[in-house]
Design an enzyme around this catalytic site. Structure first.
Site, PDB file in Angstrom:
ATOM      1  N   SER A  21       1.953  -2.296  11.015  1.00  0.00           N
ATOM      2  CA  SER A  21       2.087  -2.634  12.155  1.00  0.00           C
ATOM      3  C   SER A  21       1.458  -4.088  12.488  1.00  0.00           C
ATOM      4  O   SER A  21       2.319  -5.131  12.106  1.00  0.00           O
ATOM      5  CB  SER A  21       0.744  -1.483  12.734  1.00  0.00           C
ATOM      6  N   ASP A  53       8.038   7.135  15.290  1.00  0.00           N
ATOM      7  CA  ASP A  53       7.077   6.343  15.654  1.00  0.00           C
ATOM      8  C   ASP A  53       7.168   5.925  16.985  1.00  0.00           C
ATOM      9  O   ASP A  53       8.301   5.353  17.642  1.00  0.00           O
ATOM     10  CB  ASP A  53       7.432   4.724  14.782  1.00  0.00           C
ATOM     11  N   HIS A  56       3.389   6.551  13.821  1.00  0.00           N
ATOM     12  CA  HIS A  56       2.877   5.230  13.516  1.00  0.00           C
ATOM     13  C   HIS A  56       1.674   5.654  12.520  1.00  0.00           C
ATOM     14  O   HIS A  56       0.667   6.171  12.864  1.00  0.00           O
ATOM     15  CB  HIS A  56       2.265   4.761  14.568  1.00  0.00           C
TER      16      HIS A  56
END
Length: 328
Positions: free
Chosen positions: A35, A121, A155
Site C-alpha cells: 500500500s 482489493d 487489501h
C-alpha cells in the site's frame, strides 16, 4: 504507583533500542512494501536504482502518482486508474533523472519487479496496480516483471499462515491467503530460494534499533518517522556469513505505534530470511498532524522532494541502508 510503573516501562522500552549494526552484505539490495509502503518501495527503487536490484510491490500504484497532492493520492491513485496518466509520470521521472535527483533510469532495465494486487482489493483497486505494471514496462524488461492478480485477496499483505480471512479486510491488513507473498516476491527477485513451511520457527533475532540518528535537521516525527525501527538478523548473518539486505515498508496503520512488531513478525519475511541468508530491515513511519495514519510519504506531506533522493524519509532510509554496510 501506576504512574511510576508506567514510567519504568517507558524507560525499559527506550533502553531496548540498540544502534543499528553493520554486517557482511552482498551488494544486491532489494525492497518491498504494501500500500503506502508499495509506493515508498517504488520511490526508493527508482531513486536508488544503482543499488537496488529488485522490488516487490503489493497493492500500490506507479511512481509519482500523487504528483504532490493528497487529493490525487486518495482518489486517482487509489480508486480511479483511468485518471492516471503514465506518460506524465514518465516525464517526471525523466526530469528527475536529468537533474540527478534519482539514479539513471537505465539501471532499471534488468531489475526484477514483482507486482501483486488482490482481485477483491477495494482500497487500492487492481486497475491502479496495473498502472504500476504499465509504468515499469517503460523501463524494465518485460521478462523481468512478474504480476499476480488472481488471488482473491482484499487489501493486505498475503501470507500462508497468519492474518484475517483472505477476502476480507482486517485492522492489521495482513491476510491469510494460503499464499506466501514475501517468499514469492523475494524468490522472483533473487531466484532459487528455499521456501519455508508456514509459520516455521525462527533462528534469528528481531532487533529494535534507534532511528533518530538518521534524521539531522529535526525530530523524526517531523517527517512522519518513528524513533525506532526493526531489523531481523538470522543466526547465520549474525555469525558473519555473507547475506543480502531486503528493506520492507509497511502500509498505513501498520507501523510500530499501531501494531508493535506484529508486521515485522507475521508477514513471512523472517522465515524466508532464515533459510536464505537475508537480513530484513523494517524502517518505521509514524503519524503526525499531516499524516494521521502513519503512512509513508508518497504525496508530499514531508517535503516537495518526497519522491527523490532529497526527500527526508528517502534520505533517512538510505542512511539506515548504508549503516548495515558499515558505510554510515
Amino acid at each position: 504507583m501506576s504512574g511510576y510503573i508506567l514510567f519504568l516501562a517507558f524507560v525499559g522500552f527506550v533502553h531496548g533500542q540498540t544502534r543499528l549494526g553493520s554486517y557482511n552484505l552482498d551488494p544486491a539490495i532489494s525492497v518491498s512494501g504494501l500500500s503506502s509502503g508499495s509506493y515508498m518501495a517504488n520511490q526508493f527503487h527508482v531513486a536508488q536504482s544503482k543499488k537496488i536490484v529488485g522490488a516487490g510491490l503489493f497493492a500500490g500504484g506507479p511512481y509519482y502518482c500523487a504528483a504532490g497532492s493528497m487529493l490525487t493520492a486518495t482518489n486517482a491513485c487509489m480508486k480511479m486508474p483511468t485518471s492516471i496518466d503514465v506518460n506524465s509520470l514518465v516525464s517526471r521521472t525523466q526530469s528527475y533523472a536529468s537533474s540527478a535527483l534519482i539514479d539513471p533510469v537505465s539501471n532499471l532495465a534488468n531489475d526484477k519487479v514483482f507486482i501483486f494486487s488482490g482481485s477483491r482489493d477495494s482500497v487500492v483497486v487492481p486497475g491502479v496496480v496495473k498502472k504500476q505494471e504499465e509504468y515499469y514496462l517503460r523501463y524494465t524488461n518485460a521478462a523481468n516483471i512478474k504480476t499476480v492478480y488472481s488471488v482473491a485477496a482484499e487489501h493486505g499483505m498475503p501470507t500462508d499462515y497468519y492474518g484475517g480471512a483472505c477476502g476480507s479486510t482486517n485492522l492489521e491488513y495482513i491476510n491469510n491467503c494460503n499464499y506466501n507473498g514475501a517468499y514469492e516476491a523475494l524468490n522472483h527477485i533473487y531466484g532459487g530460494l528455499q521456501k519455508p513451511t508456514p509459520g516455521a520457527a525462527l533462528t534469528g533475532e528481531l532487533i529494535l534499533f534507534d532511528q533518530k540518528e538518521y534524521f539531522k535537521l529535526a525530530a523524526p516525527s517531523t517527517y512522519g518517522m518513528d524513533t525506532a525501527g526493526y531489523i531481523y538478523v538470522p543466526a547465520s548473518c549474525k555469525s558473519g556469513t555473507q547475506c543480502r539486505l531486503h528493506i520492507v515498508f509497511h502500509g498505513c496503520l501498520q507501523a510500530r505505534e499501531k501494531l508493535g512488531d506484529k508486521y515485522a513478525r507475521n508477514t513471512g519475511y523472517n522465515q524466508v530470511a532464515d533459510l536464505n541468508n537475508l537480513i530484513i530491515l523494517y524502517p518505521q513511519a509514524t503519524s503526525n498532524l499531516s499524516n494521521p495514519n502513519g503512512c509513508w510519504d508518497w504525496w508530499g506531506f514531508s517535503s516537495i522532494y518526497y519522491a527523490n533522493k532529497n526527500g527526508y524519509q528517502m534520505t533517512g532510509v538510505e542512511r539506515m541502508m548504508l549503516r548495515t554496510f558499515g558505510q554510515y
